[in-house]
Design a protein around this motif. Structure first.
Motif, PDB file in Angstrom:
ATOM      1  N   GLY A 249       0.936  -1.241  -0.095  1.00 28.53           N
ATOM      2  CA  GLY A 249       0.047  -0.024   0.110  1.00 28.53           C
ATOM      3  C   GLY A 249       0.856   1.189  -0.025  1.00 28.53           C
ATOM      4  N   ASN A 250       0.357   2.104  -0.485  1.00 31.61           N
ATOM      5  CA  ASN A 250       0.829   3.493  -0.466  1.00 31.61           C
ATOM      6  C   ASN A 250       0.842   4.572   0.813  1.00 31.61           C
ATOM      7  OD1 ASN A 250      -1.757   4.400  -0.762  1.00 31.61           O
ATOM      8  ND2 ASN A 250      -1.190   5.698  -3.000  1.00 31.61           N
ATOM      9  N   GLY A 251       0.214   3.922   1.820  1.00 26.29           N
ATOM     10  CA  GLY A 251      -0.030   4.641   3.076  1.00 26.29           C
ATOM     11  C   GLY A 251      -1.249   5.466   3.095  1.00 26.29           C
ATOM     12  N   ALA A 252      -2.252   5.520   1.997  1.00 26.41           N
ATOM     13  CA  ALA A 252      -3.107   6.399   1.920  1.00 26.41           C
ATOM     14  C   ALA A 252      -4.567   5.753   2.605  1.00 26.41           C
ATOM     15  CB  ALA A 252      -3.560   6.335   0.480  1.00 26.41           C
ATOM     16  N   VAL A 253      -4.563   4.591   2.926  1.00 28.09           N
ATOM     17  CA  VAL A 253      -5.585   3.811   3.580  1.00 28.09           C
ATOM     18  C   VAL A 253      -5.124   2.793   4.565  1.00 28.09           C
ATOM     19  CG1 VAL A 253      -7.786   2.609   3.428  1.00 28.09           C
ATOM     20  CG2 VAL A 253      -6.895   4.090   1.471  1.00 28.09           C
ATOM     21  N   LYS A 254      -5.605   3.086   5.825  1.00 31.44           N
ATOM     22  CA  LYS A 254      -4.888   2.148   6.810  1.00 31.44           C
ATOM     23  C   LYS A 254      -6.322   1.774   7.935  1.00 31.44           C
ATOM     24  CE  LYS A 254      -0.408   4.250   6.946  1.00 31.44           C
ATOM     25  NZ  LYS A 254       0.457   4.931   8.075  1.00 31.44           N
ATOM     26  N   ALA A 255      -5.829   0.684   8.559  1.00 31.80           N
ATOM     27  CA  ALA A 255      -7.207   0.144   9.567  1.00 31.80           C
ATOM     28  C   ALA A 255      -6.673   0.676  10.814  1.00 31.80           C
ATOM     29  CB  ALA A 255      -7.362  -1.166   9.398  1.00 31.80           C
ATOM     30  N   GLU A 256      -7.516   1.581  11.479  1.00 30.97           N
ATOM     31  CA  GLU A 256      -7.034   1.854  12.836  1.00 30.97           C
ATOM     32  C   GLU A 256      -7.726   0.905  13.889  1.00 30.97           C
ATOM     33  OE1 GLU A 256      -6.762   6.315  14.989  1.00 30.97           O
ATOM     34  OE2 GLU A 256      -8.706   5.273  15.167  1.00 30.97           O
ATOM     35  N   THR A 257      -7.130   0.016  14.663  1.00 31.60           N
ATOM     36  CA  THR A 257      -7.483  -1.043  15.536  1.00 31.60           C
ATOM     37  C   THR A 257      -7.138  -0.537  16.814  1.00 31.60           C
ATOM     38  OG1 THR A 257      -5.280  -2.078  15.421  1.00 31.60           O
ATOM     39  CG2 THR A 257      -6.826  -2.816  13.547  1.00 31.60           C
ATOM     40  N   CYS A 258      -8.166  -1.105  17.661  1.00 33.42           N
ATOM     41  CA  CYS A 258      -8.229  -1.011  19.117  1.00 33.42           C
ATOM     42  C   CYS A 258      -8.285  -2.051  19.837  1.00 33.42           C
ATOM     43  CB  CYS A 258      -9.681   0.024  19.302  1.00 33.42           C
ATOM     44  SG  CYS A 258      -9.708   0.476  21.141  1.00 33.42           S
ATOM     45  N   ASP A 259      -7.216  -2.105  20.736  1.00 30.36           N
ATOM     46  CA  ASP A 259      -7.285  -3.309  21.592  1.00 30.36           C
ATOM     47  C   ASP A 259      -7.965  -3.299  22.977  1.00 30.36           C
ATOM     48  OD1 ASP A 259      -5.285  -4.723  20.019  1.00 30.36           O
ATOM     49  OD2 ASP A 259      -3.563  -4.060  20.922  1.00 30.36           O
ATOM     50  N   THR A 260      -8.766  -2.235  22.994  1.00 29.08           N
ATOM     51  CA  THR A 260      -9.629  -2.069  24.185  1.00 29.08           C
ATOM     52  C   THR A 260     -11.014  -2.405  23.889  1.00 29.08           C
ATOM     53  OG1 THR A 260      -8.483  -0.088  24.885  1.00 29.08           O
ATOM     54  CG2 THR A 260     -10.696  -0.386  25.749  1.00 29.08           C
ATOM     55  N   CYS A 261     -11.738  -2.153  22.699  1.00 30.90           N
ATOM     56  CA  CYS A 261     -12.864  -2.637  22.286  1.00 30.90           C
ATOM     57  C   CYS A 261     -12.908  -3.724  20.975  1.00 30.90           C
ATOM     58  CB  CYS A 261     -13.986  -1.485  22.143  1.00 30.90           C
ATOM     59  SG  CYS A 261     -13.557  -0.782  20.534  1.00 30.90           S
TER      60      CYS A 261
END
Length: 309
Positions: A249-261
């Protein structure tokens, strides 16, 4: 393959608390006269050499139908000023989707949007679904409207709800555009301050007055609202936040993940691609959602065009 960055233990400081840095504008309202035409163009751009090209091209046509329907129908009556002020005083969205009732303005737009959708080149199964919506009773349409507004679409009727969602997006964008953005207030983590819905994702913008700020995007009404970076849009946690993207990927789209929920939502970076549209690019980055299914995170965002997610 995916690449993982993080988790991060602390949020990036909000520019509003840094001396000499102007706080970003809280909210931007949509311009329905251009929103869907621009989104259609983005879908067509993304369709080039894309595995989902037929579907992306179909969605481009659907956005063009939204644009045409808006241009051909009278604008709805503005939201009552007293209602807007009550919502502000109680930190509630002025266009509360949970209390939406159909009116003449919506009915007219709905019929026109469905008529425009018949002009789209589409598979026979999609055309059959469209006809089912056109022939549906008021009761059946009402149920589909409630499903879309509740972000809960039954899998056996995904195609039908797609057309209903398109009409609702056009209507709510028009209503939102008539509000005063300066009168909107935060109403909760991951909640649109205009209509009360979840974000489809968020944008890291490169605008001169808000460089590097994050804005959540509402798929229903098109509102953008400021939200601190490195913070979960689903639960508000700043702990255990990580970022993943597909290999290459070119860094334009990422998944932000949360280890809390254990939720994730997508983040789109305008510095890498200033043509990004949160709704269109969410669909085009389906591969990232498929990859997330292999892990412990559930999708927190809602996009009626991303069928099955």
């Amino acid at each position: 393959m995916s690449r993982t960055f993080g988790p991060a233990s602390a949020p990036i400081p909000d520019p509003s608390v840094l001396e000499g840095v102007t706080a970003p504008t809280f909210a931007y309202l949509p311009d329905p006269s251009t929103l869907f035409a621009r989104r259609a163009a983005r879908f067509r751009h993304l369709a080039h050499s894309h595995p989902l090209a037929p579907y992306l091209t179909f969605l481009a046509g659907l956005c063009e139908a939204q644009h045409a329907a808006i241009a051909a129908t009278p604008a709805p009556e503005p939201v009552d000023a007293a209602q807007v002020e009550r919502a502000r005083a109680n930190e509630m969205p002025p266009l509360d989707r949970s209390h939406f009732t159909s009116d003449a303005a919506f009915d007219t737009l709905f019929e026109r949007a469905l008529a425009e959708a018949t002009k789209i080149e589409q598979p026979e199964a999609a055309r059959t679904a469209l006809e089912r919506v056109r022939m549906a009773s008021d009761v059946a349409r009402g149920e589909m409207i409630r499903n879309v507004l509740a972000s809960s679409i039954p899998e056996e009727a995904l195609a039908e709800h797609l057309y209903v969602a398109a009409a609702l997006e056009a209507h709510f964008a028009r209503l939102a555009s008539q509000l005063d953005a300066s009168r909107l207030v935060p109403v909760g983590d991951g909640v649109c301050p205009t209509c009360g819905g979840p974000p489809v994702g968020s944008l890291i913008v490169n605008w001169p007055t808000s460089h590097g700020a994050r804005y959540c995007a509402c798929a229903l009404c098109g509102t953008l609202w400021n939200f601190v970076r490195v913070r979960c849009t689903a639960c508000g946690s700043t702990a255990g936040i990580g970022y993943q993207e597909l290999e290459g990927g070119n860094g334009a789209v990422k998944a932000e993940t949360c280890d809390t929920c254990h939720a994730y939502s997508k983040v789109f970076y305008l510095a890498q691609d200033d043509g990004l549209d949160p709704v269109a690019d969410d669909v085009a980055s389906l591969g990232l959602d498929i990859k997330q299914k292999e892990g412990p995170y559930r999708r927190a965002a809602f996009n009626p065009f991303l069928l099955g997610y």
